[in-house]
Write a protein that holds these residues in place. Structure first.
Motif, PDB file in Angstrom:
ATOM      1  N   GLY A   3       0.820  -1.212   0.000  1.00  0.00           N
ATOM      2  CA  GLY A   3       0.000   0.000   0.000  1.00  0.00           C
ATOM      3  C   GLY A   3       0.847   1.253   0.000  1.00  0.00           C
ATOM      4  N   ARG A   4       1.941   1.234   0.739  1.00  0.00           N
ATOM      5  CA  ARG A   4       2.865   2.376   0.750  1.00  0.00           C
ATOM      6  C   ARG A   4       3.493   2.585  -0.625  1.00  0.00           C
ATOM      7  NH1 ARG A   4       4.884   4.766   5.185  1.00  0.00           N
ATOM      8  NH2 ARG A   4       6.862   5.083   4.065  1.00  0.00           N
ATOM      9  N   GLU A   5       3.890   1.499  -1.275  1.00  0.00           N
ATOM     10  CA  GLU A   5       4.492   1.612  -2.607  1.00  0.00           C
ATOM     11  C   GLU A   5       3.521   2.228  -3.606  1.00  0.00           C
ATOM     12  OE1 GLU A   5       6.858  -1.518  -4.405  1.00  0.00           O
ATOM     13  OE2 GLU A   5       6.932  -2.560  -2.479  1.00  0.00           O
ATOM     14  N   ILE A   6       2.271   1.812  -3.537  1.00  0.00           N
ATOM     15  CA  ILE A   6       1.266   2.337  -4.461  1.00  0.00           C
ATOM     16  C   ILE A   6       1.008   3.813  -4.196  1.00  0.00           C
ATOM     17  CG2 ILE A   6      -1.194   2.199  -5.044  1.00  0.00           C
ATOM     18  CD1 ILE A   6      -0.870  -0.888  -4.697  1.00  0.00           C
ATOM     19  N   ALA A   7       0.932   4.211  -2.923  1.00  0.00           N
ATOM     20  CA  ALA A   7       0.753   5.626  -2.581  1.00  0.00           C
ATOM     21  C   ALA A   7       1.939   6.445  -3.093  1.00  0.00           C
ATOM     22  CB  ALA A   7       0.604   5.782  -1.076  1.00  0.00           C
ATOM     23  N   ALA A   8       3.156   5.915  -2.926  1.00  0.00           N
ATOM     24  CA  ALA A   8       4.350   6.634  -3.380  1.00  0.00           C
ATOM     25  C   ALA A   8       4.335   6.827  -4.895  1.00  0.00           C
ATOM     26  CB  ALA A   8       5.607   5.871  -2.954  1.00  0.00           C
TER      27      ALA A   8
ATOM     28  N   ALA B  33       4.172  10.501  -6.695  1.00  0.00           N
ATOM     29  CA  ALA B  33       5.206  10.905  -7.654  1.00  0.00           C
ATOM     30  C   ALA B  33       4.612  11.473  -8.930  1.00  0.00           C
ATOM     31  CB  ALA B  33       6.102   9.713  -7.971  1.00  0.00           C
ATOM     32  N   GLU B  34       3.357  11.092  -9.236  1.00  0.00           N
ATOM     33  CA  GLU B  34       2.669  11.624 -10.419  1.00  0.00           C
ATOM     34  C   GLU B  34       2.061  12.999 -10.154  1.00  0.00           C
ATOM     35  OE1 GLU B  34       2.299  10.455 -13.669  1.00  0.00           O
ATOM     36  OE2 GLU B  34       3.944   9.154 -12.996  1.00  0.00           O
ATOM     37  N   GLY B  35       2.107  13.446  -8.902  1.00  0.00           N
ATOM     38  CA  GLY B  35       1.611  14.781  -8.575  1.00  0.00           C
ATOM     39  C   GLY B  35       0.148  14.849  -8.166  1.00  0.00           C
ATOM     40  N   TYR B  36      -0.492  13.704  -7.931  1.00  0.00           N
ATOM     41  CA  TYR B  36      -1.897  13.715  -7.506  1.00  0.00           C
ATOM     42  C   TYR B  36      -2.001  14.246  -6.072  1.00  0.00           C
ATOM     43  CZ  TYR B  36      -2.507  10.625 -11.533  1.00  0.00           C
ATOM     44  OH  TYR B  36      -2.506  10.100 -12.803  1.00  0.00           O
ATOM     45  N   GLN B  37      -3.160  14.870  -5.788  1.00  0.00           N
ATOM     46  CA  GLN B  37      -3.361  15.465  -4.469  1.00  0.00           C
ATOM     47  C   GLN B  37      -4.656  15.033  -3.792  1.00  0.00           C
ATOM     48  OE1 GLN B  37      -2.828  19.724  -4.535  1.00  0.00           O
ATOM     49  NE2 GLN B  37      -0.858  19.606  -5.588  1.00  0.00           N
TER      50      GLN B  37
ATOM     51  N   ARG C 213       2.254   0.058 -15.264  1.00  0.00           N
ATOM     52  CA  ARG C 213       1.824   0.112 -16.662  1.00  0.00           C
ATOM     53  C   ARG C 213       1.347   1.534 -16.975  1.00  0.00           C
ATOM     54  NH1 ARG C 213      -0.318  -5.379 -15.044  1.00  0.00           N
ATOM     55  NH2 ARG C 213       1.329  -6.800 -15.757  1.00  0.00           N
ATOM     56  N   ARG C 214       0.068   1.719 -17.386  1.00  0.00           N
ATOM     57  CA  ARG C 214      -0.329   3.070 -17.802  1.00  0.00           C
ATOM     58  C   ARG C 214      -1.586   3.608 -17.124  1.00  0.00           C
ATOM     59  NH1 ARG C 214       2.601   5.012 -21.533  1.00  0.00           N
ATOM     60  NH2 ARG C 214       1.083   6.662 -21.969  1.00  0.00           N
ATOM     61  N   SER C 215      -2.343   2.782 -16.435  1.00  0.00           N
ATOM     62  CA  SER C 215      -3.633   3.237 -15.908  1.00  0.00           C
ATOM     63  C   SER C 215      -3.507   4.277 -14.796  1.00  0.00           C
ATOM     64  CB  SER C 215      -4.434   2.032 -15.379  1.00  0.00           C
ATOM     65  OG  SER C 215      -3.782   1.459 -14.263  1.00  0.00           O
ATOM     66  N   HIS C 216      -2.310   4.429 -14.241  1.00  0.00           N
ATOM     67  CA  HIS C 216      -2.133   5.393 -13.153  1.00  0.00           C
ATOM     68  C   HIS C 216      -1.634   6.758 -13.649  1.00  0.00           C
ATOM     69  CE1 HIS C 216       2.012   4.269 -13.945  1.00  0.00           C
ATOM     70  NE2 HIS C 216       2.418   5.273 -13.179  1.00  0.00           N
ATOM     71  N   LEU C 217      -1.369   6.855 -14.952  1.00  0.00           N
ATOM     72  CA  LEU C 217      -0.755   8.075 -15.489  1.00  0.00           C
ATOM     73  C   LEU C 217      -1.784   9.192 -15.695  1.00  0.00           C
ATOM     74  CD1 LEU C 217       1.591   6.453 -18.141  1.00  0.00           C
ATOM     75  CD2 LEU C 217       2.204   7.261 -15.849  1.00  0.00           C
TER      76      LEU C 217
END
Length: 341
Positions: free
Chosen positions: A176-181, A185-189, A334-338
């Protein structure tokens, strides 16, 4: 061929039949089919030839029972429609077969008679039970606890401290920490989380790790959605309702879904409103469809092969590696988080 000889052919040949045909004792027949047993080459060839003529096969189950080991492991599983459940079953059966064991499938889908299913495993004297279910209910735990003579290992889910059951599970908190990081890093708030059943999150620890990393960065979980079940259509409906009832300026920018089934339903909801890439979606489990060109779902692989090896080391060999690589898993980017370009 006479009627009598036809009937004889249809009857299953016994060790006594083979012994009579080969001109040896019944115990010589038994030794001939036991690896490493003391038997002369001449006697073994005679036994094998007689067995081939009569179509005789040794009863391995009966032999195993006399040795107090059946080489059968009960595999308890639910959510058989869930692709991740099938991946777990595939990994478990491959590992068991590689060790010379057979799997007895125990379907414990919610609402079924746990007592009858587990009693069958008990009566067949399985060497252990591998629990691959999503939720170990109080009822099922009570049944399993009465079978105290049978080893029990739970895979891919945690348990409350009161339940003295071996657990082999990826480090969901760190995942869960890795996913949050990754999302930070993509700048989401603005961040959300989509659950399946409204059960204790401590079974997985993914949400706890996710929230801790967000808090460290000065953010918090703003939206918690509950689909109610690990069901693609329910996930679709849940996110669709959220999108239709929440003003754009109040919507979260990134959604961590508890598993890939929920994530795919969420992606379909976004696509249905022509809102692809308007919200980052991350899943968990790395099912086969996650890597498809259609979805390119960023997710977390539990590396099931390593988990099953550790689980069966404990179940069969009573060997434990508390800090092995099986705890780590792997983030599949992959790409769904971009963000949309």
């Amino acid at each position: 061929m006479t009627k009598d000889s036809t009937a004889a052919k249809q009857l299953k040949a016994t060790a006594s039949d083979v012994a009579k045909r080969a001109g040896v004792s019944k115990w010589t027949v038994s030794r001939a089919f036991t690896p490493g047993a003391s038997v002369s080459d001449k006697a073994q060839k005679k036994v094998l030839a007689a067995a081939a003529e009569l179509g005789y096969r040794p009863n391995l189950l009966a032999r195993s029972l006399t040795k107090k080991s059946t080489h059968i492991v009960g595999v308890a599983i639910d959510e058989l429609k869930n692709p991740h459940s099938m991946k777990m079953l595939d990994a478990a059966t491959k590992e068991l077969q590689a060790r010379g064991y057979m799997a007895l499938l125990l379907n414990i889908t919610e609402g079924e008679n746990y007592q009858a299913v587990m009693a069958m495993a008990d009566q067949l004297q399985v060497d252990g039970i591998l629990f691959l279910g999503n939720i170990l209910t109080d009822e099922l735990f009570a049944v399993a606890h009465t079978m105290h003579h049978i080893p029990f290992v739970q895979v891919c889910r945690n348990n409350s401290d009161e339940r003295e059951i071996e657990v082999v599970n990826v480090d969901g908190f760190n995942a869960g920490r890795e996913i949050a990081a990754l999302l930070l890093a993509e700048g989401y708030q603005r961040f959300g989380y989509l659950k399946g059943p409204d059960s204790e999150t401590s079974q997985l620890m993914r949400l706890e790790g996710y929230c801790e990393r967000l808090n460290e960065a000065g953010f918090q979980l703003e939206t918690l959605l509950i689909a109610g079940h690990y069901d693609r259509k329910l996930a679709y409906d849940t996110l669709l309702n959220y999108l239709q009832t929440t003003p754009p300026e109040e919507r979260v920018e990134a959604m961590f879904c508890e598993n890939d089934i929920l994530a795919l339903g969420a992606l379909e909801a976004l696509r249905s409103l022509d809102m692809q890439h308007s919200m980052a979606i991350v899943g968990f489990d790395d099912i086969d469809e996650a890597d498809s060109a259609t979805w390119q779902l960023t997710t977390f692989s539990q590396q099931l092969g390593k988990l099953m090896t550790e689980a069966l080391n404990r179940l069969i060999d009573n060997e434990i590696d508390e800090q092995g690589d099986w705890r780590k898993g792997e983030l599949k980017v992959r790409r769904s988080h971009l963000k949309s370009s």
